[in-house]
Write an enzyme that holds these catalytic residues in place. Sequence first.
Site, PDB file in Angstrom:
ATOM      1  N   SER A 136      -3.067  -1.724  59.466  1.00 37.11           N
ATOM      2  CA  SER A 136      -4.404  -2.126  59.027  1.00 37.11           C
ATOM      3  C   SER A 136      -4.793  -3.418  59.725  1.00 37.11           C
ATOM      4  CB  SER A 136      -4.399  -2.361  57.512  1.00 37.11           C
ATOM      5  OG  SER A 136      -5.621  -2.947  57.092  1.00 37.11           O
ATOM      6  N   TYR A 149      -1.791  -7.241  49.729  1.00 38.20           N
ATOM      7  CA  TYR A 149      -1.986  -6.136  50.673  1.00 38.20           C
ATOM      8  C   TYR A 149      -1.768  -6.600  52.111  1.00 38.20           C
ATOM      9  CZ  TYR A 149      -4.249  -2.175  53.003  1.00 38.20           C
ATOM     10  OH  TYR A 149      -4.531  -1.091  53.810  1.00 38.20           O
TER      11      TYR A 149
HETATM   12  C1  8X3 Z   1      -8.045  -1.663  54.842  1.00 31.67           C
HETATM   13  C2  8X3 Z   1      -8.681  -2.848  55.505  1.00 31.67           C
HETATM   14  O1  8X3 Z   1     -10.103  -4.929  55.093  1.00 31.67           O
HETATM   15  O2  8X3 Z   1      -9.767  -3.459  53.190  1.00 31.67           O
HETATM   16  O3  8X3 Z   1      -6.796  -1.339  55.364  1.00 31.67           O
HETATM   17  O4  8X3 Z   1      -7.982  -4.853  53.980  1.00 31.67           O
HETATM   18  S1  8X3 Z   1      -9.145  -4.061  54.370  1.00 31.67           S
END
Ligand code: 8X3
Length: 251
Positions: A136, A149
Amino acid sequence: MSDDSTQTRTAVVTGASSGIGAATARALAAQGFRVVCAARRTDRIEELAAEIGGLAVTCDITDQDSVDTLAAAVPVCHVLVNNAGGAVGVDRVDSADLDGWRWMYDVNVLGLVRVTRALLPALRASGDAVIVNVGSTAGRWAYEGGGGYTAAKHGVKVVSETLRLELNGEPIRISEVAPGMVRTDEFSLVRFGGDQEKADAVYAGVEAPLLAEDVADAISWVATRPSHVDIDELVIKPRAQAAAHKVHRTS
Ligand code: 8X3
């Protein structure tokens, strides 16, 4: 459209029940791969496997027995797409929900490692394999409320780099495809605990976020380069997104 050189090749896609995973399974099937669709939701992957002439294997990547079952079903694997993952919450570091952070590390990083470790004998047996890890832009950029995340997705990037070093000399390429803003049915909805309004707000005024099919197209391209061509990393964003905080919105 199928290609003779890939017709009998096998691809495994985790998280194939929806979004990028399902779109990738379709894209690889269109390239002639026999696709093993792995995910927790059996009904969804069975439907998908029937549609694309593949195989459905129910799999929870956080569970070793479940991953062992997947590995047993795939003696030879040419392409592994480690797509399963996700985000929960937007809590800041000063109020971090450690259970959520633990879940994100477990699924995004340890799940990927568990599946890769289990399928390495099958990847080796192919004589020419590609592992595509779905990372990501969150593995490149920090943003407020994203720590759990972004830390996990930075982990995906580093595990990919490590594996590339460790497997150097073997016929296995390691790629990371790192998408930015992708509008799928579930990613933001899961992150916001089912709150559709908050999920929709992520994409508000963005003329054209990426779709799952755009990312699947990139993964499929990465996975079908000639054997000697290694695409280390591919970052893919919508035109409207220049950075985590720099997204052009019309409203
Ligand atoms: C998703 C991108 O910007 O929502 O993997 O973290 S974000």
